[in-house]
Design an enzyme around this catalytic site. Structure first.
Site, short mmCIF file in Angstrom:
data_model
loop_
_atom_site.label_atom_id
_atom_site.label_comp_id
_atom_site.label_asym_id
_atom_site.label_seq_id
_atom_site.Cartn_x
_atom_site.Cartn_y
_atom_site.Cartn_z
CE1 TYR A 187 14.44 -20.39 -7.69
CE2 TYR A 187 12.29 -20.04 -8.69
CZ TYR A 187 13.06 -20.54 -7.67
OH TYR A 187 12.46 -21.20 -6.62
CG ASP A 244 49.00 -38.66 11.59
OD1 ASP A 244 48.33 -39.70 11.72
OD2 ASP A 244 49.14 -38.06 10.50
CB THR A 276 3.52 -25.03 6.81
OG1 THR A 276 2.87 -24.36 5.73
CG2 THR A 276 2.52 -25.74 7.69
CG HIS A 304 10.29 -20.23 -2.23
ND1 HIS A 304 10.67 -20.42 -0.92
CD2 HIS A 304 11.03 -21.11 -2.97
CE1 HIS A 304 11.60 -21.38 -0.87
NE2 HIS A 304 11.84 -21.82 -2.10
N GLY A 305 7.86 -20.44 -0.05
CA GLY A 305 7.77 -20.28 1.41
C GLY A 305 8.70 -19.16 1.86
CG ASP A 306 7.82 -16.81 5.41
OD1 ASP A 306 8.13 -17.97 5.72
OD2 ASP A 306 7.13 -16.06 6.14
C1 SPV Z 1 45.51 -36.83 7.25
O1 SPV Z 1 44.72 -35.88 7.18
O2 SPV Z 1 45.72 -37.46 8.28
C2 SPV Z 1 46.24 -37.25 6.05
C3 SPV Z 1 46.54 -36.26 5.01
O3 SPV Z 1 46.62 -38.40 5.98
S1 SPV Z 1 48.13 -35.65 5.37
O4 SPV Z 1 48.11 -35.12 6.71
O5 SPV Z 1 48.44 -34.63 4.40
O6 SPV Z 1 49.06 -36.76 5.28
MG MG Z 2 46.57 -39.44 7.79
#
Ligand code: SPV
Ligand code: MG
Length: 433
Positions: free
Chosen positions: A75, A206, A124, A89-91
């Site tokens: 503020y 992955d 409220t 303000h609301g609490d």
């Molecule tokens: C993921 O998070 O799967 C990515 C980013 O593709 S990395 O793991 O850095 O490739």
């Molecule tokens: Mg990835």
């Protein structure tokens, strides 16, 4: 006449707000600040109606004599300019991260002197107020509202911040975590559905092994319980003929953006770099995949972001830049540049060079290895989106492993209990409808 100030940060006026105005009128002339969109997204929800509509709603309330814009969560500026006798303000601001705002007001009023005071009105809580709140959340979660949000945030935020999620519970952490630090409130803007963490959560590598149907299931789990926008890790995007279907499905689900990387063949995680065999796609082929995706896209909201693996695969800066140029030309709505170096130097250099020739295409980075870089530095070099791609998974894993080991070690669970979420909290963690 004394001046009474309150700030509204809401999309609907309900009984609670009218009650505050009624209370405020007892003390003097009522001035209401409407929090700007930019300030609102830092600690509250994304607004579902325009700022102009929010101003108008407040102007129409009986008993409000003046409506102003408050463009900061704290503020300082507004109190300096207005010099109110009271702030009401609301609490509900006495708890959680909002407490910092109240502390800020207390100290400003004390400093200004003249007997200026805070008035905390009991918040409220009733069925109608809850219903209004639930309706806004439901609206924010709808695909047509969620999908356009990354584009909206890019206009509002210096840097849009996404955190990895792979389940309902990690989604809730991304959704609800708000922190006060050094007098500033902040929260994540978006969620990243990482291929690495989505696969890891399933105990799989992955390598595009977790199929799209399963990845969509993760999106569903997350969207069921959250409202924030999603950036989806689309790996290589697969064949162009398949990618067009992915684009359509993601759009339909309310995902805001997909990032695809310019690799072909068996995809391995980029953080392996050149330690494993990985093949970069040709510029021509990848451009045609981007173009196919853009042709398939049905809304203007969705974004296809092209991820450049040249630095990861040690192909040099020139290769990275010419790919960036070509991908934007092919229709990419943004580019992601990745690196696995400890230092952010090559990433920042790329951003500087790219920004010399392209001032507007959003740049995305994932600072997993170059994690010393700050959001402010990235923003100074023209980065628009930062993704914290795996930190939630990496923090949960050691904690769970330690707990499993200790239970085996001590043949009971007492020794681990002090590190755990209390039972009372786990049974109330998830709100029922
Ligand atoms: C993921 O998070 O799967 C990515 C980013 O593709 S990395 O793991 O850095 O490739
Ligand atoms: Mg990835």
């Amino acid at each position: 006449m004394k001046k009474v100030y309150t700030c509204f940060c809401t999309d609907v006026i309900h009984e609670g707000h009218l009650n505050i105005i009624r209370e405020a009128q007892k003390y003097g002339e009522v001035i209401v600040g409407v929090l700007s969109d930019e300030a609102m997204v830092r600690f509250n929800r994304f607004p579902t109606v325009s700022f102009e509509q929010r101003m108008q709603m407040v102007k129409e309330i009986d008993g409000v004599s003046k409506v102003i814009v408050q463009d900061d969560v704290m503020y300082d500026r507004v109190i300096e300019q207005l010099r109110p006798d009271y702030v009401i303000h609301g609490d509900n601001w006495m708890e959680g991260a909002m407490r910092a705002i109240r502390d800020n007001v207390v100290s400003l009023l004390r400093h200004m002197g003249g007997g200026r005071q805070i008035i905390d009105v009991p918040y409220t809580y009733n069925e109608k107020v809850k219903e209004a709140d639930d309706r806004i959340k439901a609206k924010l979660a709808m695909p047509e509202y969620r999908r356009k949000r990354i584009r909206q945030l890019l206009k509002m935020r210096h840097i849009v911040k996404a955190i990895e999620v792979h389940s309902g519970i990690t989604g809730l952490i991304a959704e609800k975590t708000v922190v006060e630090h050094n007098g500033e409130l902040d929260q994540f803007d978006a969620m990243w559905i990482s291929s690495l963490c989505d696969s890891t959560a399933k105990g799989k590598p992955d390598i595009e092994l977790v199929d799209m149907t399963s990845r969509y299931r993760t999106i569903d789990d997350v969207t069921e319980v959250t409202t924030k926008p999603i950036i989806f890790d689309g790996d290589t995007g697969g064949l162009s003929e398949h990618f067009v279907y992915t684009v359509r499905t993601l759009e339909k689900m309310g995902v805001s953006a997909v990032i695809i990387e310019d690799k072909v063949g068996l995809k391995k995680n980029s953080l392996f770099g050149t330690e494993v065999a990985q093949t970069q796609d040709t510029i021509e082929n990848f451009c045609s995949k981007i173009a196919a995706g853009k042709r398939a896209q049905l809304t203007d909201d969705f974004m296809i972001i092209a991820r450049i693996e040249s630095l990861i695969l040690e192909q040099g800066m020139d290769d990275a830049l010419s790919r960036a140029r070509a991908y934007v030309e092919a229709g990419a709505d943004g580019i992601m540049i990745h690196s696995r170096k400890k230092s952010p130097e090559e990433i920042l250099k790329f951003c500087d060079l790219f920004r010399q020739e392209d001032k507007t295409t959003p740049i995305v980075v994932v600072p997993s290895s170059f994690n010393s870089v700050t959001e402010a530095e990235l923003s100074e070099h023209g980065v628009n989106i930062v993704i914290y791609a795996n930190q939630l998974t990496r923090s949960a894993f050691p904690a769970m492993q330690q707990t499993a080991e200790d239970i085996l070690r001590y043949h009971r669970a007492k020794e681990v209990d002090s590190r755990l979420l209390p039972i009372k909290d786990i049974i109330t963690l998830i709100d029922e409808l």
